[in-house]
Design a protein around this motif. Sequence first.
Motif, PDB file in Angstrom:
ATOM      1  N   GLN A 104      37.774  38.822  29.393  1.00 14.15           N
ATOM      2  CA  GLN A 104      38.518  37.884  30.241  1.00 14.15           C
ATOM      3  C   GLN A 104      37.591  36.715  30.533  1.00 14.15           C
ATOM      4  O   GLN A 104      36.517  36.887  31.120  1.00 14.15           O
ATOM      5  N   LEU A 105      37.974  35.506  30.107  1.00 17.03           N
ATOM      6  CA  LEU A 105      37.091  34.347  30.199  1.00 17.03           C
ATOM      7  C   LEU A 105      37.634  33.314  31.182  1.00 17.03           C
ATOM      8  O   LEU A 105      38.835  33.029  31.203  1.00 17.03           O
ATOM      9  N   PHE A 106      36.723  32.724  31.953  1.00 20.87           N
ATOM     10  CA  PHE A 106      37.066  31.665  32.898  1.00 20.87           C
ATOM     11  C   PHE A 106      36.024  30.555  32.814  1.00 20.87           C
ATOM     12  O   PHE A 106      34.864  30.809  32.492  1.00 20.87           O
ATOM     13  N   VAL A 107      36.444  29.336  33.122  1.00 25.35           N
ATOM     14  CA  VAL A 107      35.506  28.246  33.367  1.00 25.35           C
ATOM     15  C   VAL A 107      35.291  28.163  34.871  1.00 25.35           C
ATOM     16  O   VAL A 107      36.251  28.211  35.648  1.00 25.35           O
ATOM     17  N   ALA A 108      34.020  28.063  35.277  1.00 27.09           N
ATOM     18  CA  ALA A 108      33.675  27.907  36.693  1.00 27.09           C
ATOM     19  C   ALA A 108      32.724  26.717  36.793  1.00 27.09           C
ATOM     20  O   ALA A 108      31.536  26.823  36.496  1.00 27.09           O
ATOM     21  N   THR A 109      33.253  25.565  37.192  1.00 24.54           N
ATOM     22  CA  THR A 109      32.491  24.316  37.179  1.00 24.54           C
ATOM     23  C   THR A 109      32.586  23.577  38.499  1.00 24.54           C
ATOM     24  O   THR A 109      33.623  23.633  39.180  1.00 24.54           O
ATOM     25  N   SER A 110      31.507  22.871  38.842  1.00 25.97           N
ATOM     26  CA  SER A 110      31.524  22.023  40.039  1.00 25.97           C
ATOM     27  C   SER A 110      32.384  20.780  39.838  1.00 25.97           C
ATOM     28  O   SER A 110      32.749  20.105  40.794  1.00 25.97           O
ATOM     29  N   LYS A 111      32.688  20.463  38.587  1.00 29.66           N
ATOM     30  CA  LYS A 111      33.559  19.323  38.276  1.00 29.66           C
ATOM     31  C   LYS A 111      34.976  19.616  38.791  1.00 29.66           C
ATOM     32  O   LYS A 111      35.422  20.761  38.760  1.00 29.66           O
ATOM     33  N   PRO A 112      35.700  18.612  39.271  1.00 27.80           N
ATOM     34  CA  PRO A 112      37.087  18.856  39.681  1.00 27.80           C
ATOM     35  C   PRO A 112      37.908  19.494  38.556  1.00 27.80           C
ATOM     36  O   PRO A 112      37.796  19.094  37.399  1.00 27.80           O
ATOM     37  N   HIS A 113      38.692  20.500  38.919  1.00 29.36           N
ATOM     38  CA  HIS A 113      39.459  21.224  37.888  1.00 29.36           C
ATOM     39  C   HIS A 113      40.434  20.302  37.164  1.00 29.36           C
ATOM     40  O   HIS A 113      40.758  20.527  35.996  1.00 29.36           O
ATOM     41  N   GLY A 127      42.865  27.853  24.903  1.00 29.51           N
ATOM     42  CA  GLY A 127      43.456  29.146  24.581  1.00 29.51           C
ATOM     43  C   GLY A 127      42.537  30.326  24.819  1.00 29.51           C
ATOM     44  O   GLY A 127      43.001  31.474  24.904  1.00 29.51           O
ATOM     45  N   TYR A 128      41.250  30.081  24.928  1.00 34.04           N
ATOM     46  CA  TYR A 128      40.293  31.171  25.130  1.00 34.04           C
ATOM     47  C   TYR A 128      40.145  31.562  26.597  1.00 34.04           C
ATOM     48  O   TYR A 128      39.673  32.654  26.905  1.00 34.04           O
ATOM     49  N   PHE A 129      40.506  30.654  27.504  1.00 35.07           N
ATOM     50  CA  PHE A 129      40.272  30.875  28.925  1.00 35.07           C
ATOM     51  C   PHE A 129      41.548  31.238  29.664  1.00 35.07           C
ATOM     52  O   PHE A 129      42.592  30.609  29.472  1.00 35.07           O
ATOM     53  N   LYS A 130      41.430  32.237  30.544  1.00 31.22           N
ATOM     54  CA  LYS A 130      42.564  32.607  31.373  1.00 31.22           C
ATOM     55  C   LYS A 130      42.898  31.478  32.344  1.00 31.22           C
ATOM     56  O   LYS A 130      44.066  31.173  32.582  1.00 31.22           O
ATOM     57  N   LYS A 131      41.830  30.846  32.886  1.00 35.12           N
ATOM     58  CA  LYS A 131      42.039  29.740  33.824  1.00 35.12           C
ATOM     59  C   LYS A 131      40.747  28.940  33.961  1.00 35.12           C
ATOM     60  O   LYS A 131      39.657  29.479  33.786  1.00 35.12           O
ATOM     61  N   VAL A 132      40.891  27.663  34.252  1.00 37.47           N
ATOM     62  CA  VAL A 132      39.756  26.789  34.537  1.00 37.47           C
ATOM     63  C   VAL A 132      39.662  26.596  36.048  1.00 37.47           C
ATOM     64  O   VAL A 132      40.594  26.085  36.676  1.00 37.47           O
ATOM     65  N   GLU A 146      30.395  29.223  46.484  1.00 37.43           N
ATOM     66  CA  GLU A 146      31.745  29.179  47.060  1.00 37.43           C
ATOM     67  C   GLU A 146      32.804  29.263  45.964  1.00 37.43           C
ATOM     68  O   GLU A 146      33.810  29.970  46.096  1.00 37.43           O
ATOM     69  N   LEU A 147      32.570  28.550  44.867  1.00 33.69           N
ATOM     70  CA  LEU A 147      33.533  28.530  43.765  1.00 33.69           C
ATOM     71  C   LEU A 147      33.685  29.910  43.130  1.00 33.69           C
ATOM     72  O   LEU A 147      34.803  30.379  42.878  1.00 33.69           O
ATOM     73  N   ILE A 148      32.557  30.563  42.855  1.00 36.35           N
ATOM     74  CA  ILE A 148      32.611  31.890  42.222  1.00 36.35           C
ATOM     75  C   ILE A 148      33.263  32.906  43.153  1.00 36.35           C
ATOM     76  O   ILE A 148      34.067  33.738  42.714  1.00 36.35           O
ATOM     77  N   ALA A 149      32.956  32.829  44.440  1.00 39.28           N
ATOM     78  CA  ALA A 149      33.589  33.737  45.408  1.00 39.28           C
ATOM     79  C   ALA A 149      35.098  33.543  45.413  1.00 39.28           C
ATOM     80  O   ALA A 149      35.870  34.522  45.427  1.00 39.28           O
ATOM     81  N   TYR A 150      35.529  32.294  45.391  1.00 32.92           N
ATOM     82  CA  TYR A 150      36.966  31.977  45.374  1.00 32.92           C
ATOM     83  C   TYR A 150      37.614  32.514  44.098  1.00 32.92           C
ATOM     84  O   TYR A 150      38.673  33.149  44.153  1.00 32.92           O
ATOM     85  N   LEU A 151      36.982  32.274  42.960  1.00 37.41           N
ATOM     86  CA  LEU A 151      37.511  32.747  41.673  1.00 37.41           C
ATOM     87  C   LEU A 151      37.664  34.266  41.683  1.00 37.41           C
ATOM     88  O   LEU A 151      38.697  34.804  41.263  1.00 37.41           O
ATOM     89  N   MET A 152      36.652  34.961  42.161  1.00 35.75           N
ATOM     90  CA  MET A 152      36.687  36.430  42.165  1.00 35.75           C
ATOM     91  C   MET A 152      37.782  36.966  43.083  1.00 35.75           C
ATOM     92  O   MET A 152      38.459  37.941  42.747  1.00 35.75           O
ATOM     93  N   ARG A 153      37.971  36.305  44.220  1.00 33.89           N
ATOM     94  CA  ARG A 153      39.056  36.721  45.124  1.00 33.89           C
ATOM     95  C   ARG A 153      40.411  36.488  44.485  1.00 33.89           C
ATOM     96  O   ARG A 153      41.293  37.354  44.518  1.00 33.89           O
ATOM     97  N   ARG A 176      24.169  34.937  41.919  1.00 35.76           N
ATOM     98  CA  ARG A 176      23.417  35.894  42.740  1.00 35.76           C
ATOM     99  C   ARG A 176      24.025  36.037  44.129  1.00 35.76           C
ATOM    100  O   ARG A 176      24.055  37.142  44.698  1.00 35.76           O
ATOM    101  N   ALA A 177      24.519  34.941  44.687  1.00 36.20           N
ATOM    102  CA  ALA A 177      25.144  34.987  46.018  1.00 36.20           C
ATOM    103  C   ALA A 177      26.360  35.901  46.039  1.00 36.20           C
ATOM    104  O   ALA A 177      26.745  36.410  47.100  1.00 36.20           O
ATOM    105  N   ASN A 178      26.939  36.103  44.855  1.00 35.25           N
ATOM    106  CA  ASN A 178      28.123  36.962  44.747  1.00 35.25           C
ATOM    107  C   ASN A 178      27.820  38.282  44.032  1.00 35.25           C
ATOM    108  O   ASN A 178      28.739  38.983  43.600  1.00 35.25           O
ATOM    109  N   ARG A 179      26.510  38.601  43.908  1.00 33.11           N
ATOM    110  CA  ARG A 179      26.037  39.836  43.272  1.00 33.11           C
ATOM    111  C   ARG A 179      26.527  39.965  41.823  1.00 33.11           C
ATOM    112  O   ARG A 179      26.805  41.048  41.335  1.00 33.11           O
ATOM    113  N   VAL A 180      26.627  38.820  41.160  1.00 32.33           N
ATOM    114  CA  VAL A 180      27.062  38.763  39.763  1.00 32.33           C
ATOM    115  C   VAL A 180      25.844  38.512  38.877  1.00 32.33           C
ATOM    116  O   VAL A 180      24.990  37.677  39.204  1.00 32.33           O
ATOM    117  N   ASP A 181      25.743  39.227  37.764  1.00 29.34           N
ATOM    118  CA  ASP A 181      24.664  38.968  36.806  1.00 29.34           C
ATOM    119  C   ASP A 181      24.829  37.573  36.205  1.00 29.34           C
ATOM    120  O   ASP A 181      25.957  37.071  36.069  1.00 29.34           O
TER     121      ASP A 181
END
Length: 216
Positions: A104-113, A127-132, A146-153, A176-181
């Motif tokens: 399951q692939l996602f883009v997680a960027t500080s750039k506006p979605h 086509g490779y990403f579930k969501k940007v 903050e972005l990764i926490a939001y995505l995971m929720r 690391r803030a979200n305990r993600v490798d």
Amino acid sequence: MPYNTVLFDLDGTLTDPFEGITRSIQHALEKMGSEVPDANALRWCIGPPLWESFAVLLGTEERSELDRAVAFYRERYTVTGLFENTLISGIDTLLEGLAADGRQLFVATSKPHAYAGKIVDHFGLGGYFKKVYGSELDGTRSAKAELIAYLMREEGIGAETCAMIGDRKHDLIGARANRVDSVGVLWGYGSREELEGEGPVAIVADAPELGRVLGV
């Protein structure tokens, strides 16, 4: 490492946005009546949120001034800079392999979605990403933690099954803030020293090596 979910930074990780970002920053600084550095002197601006970069470049924390600079930046970026961008060698093959393996692939960027989605689609990667996932235009969720926490929720993702791939310390700190490798990539804008300082599980030199780390 068999992570079920893989998050990818965009700038410096999936694509090289050097020309578009640096020219747009130069445009903004000129409009602000500020000194305009050479493009290579702006390499460090690729990765962090724009407000942080302009705070350093303009020597101010005044939000109204930073908002003006970001508006001038977008004046050029949204028309021209967005597509002054190149795809990192081997990334499309890597994404194809991960998708075929059921990741399951996602883009997680500080750039506006709103912009990030256009870039991903421009390079035929949508086509490779579930969501940007990206920030809002006002800077909300531009911090990676903050972005990764939001995505995971939003996606119901557990940290133990997830990895974040990025080229700057901000990506690794957010993970690391979200305990993600995390995995650091050397083809972007962060040095090996910068990445090593944040304790990623691996640092890789090219897309095939990243594929081996991710188990495809």
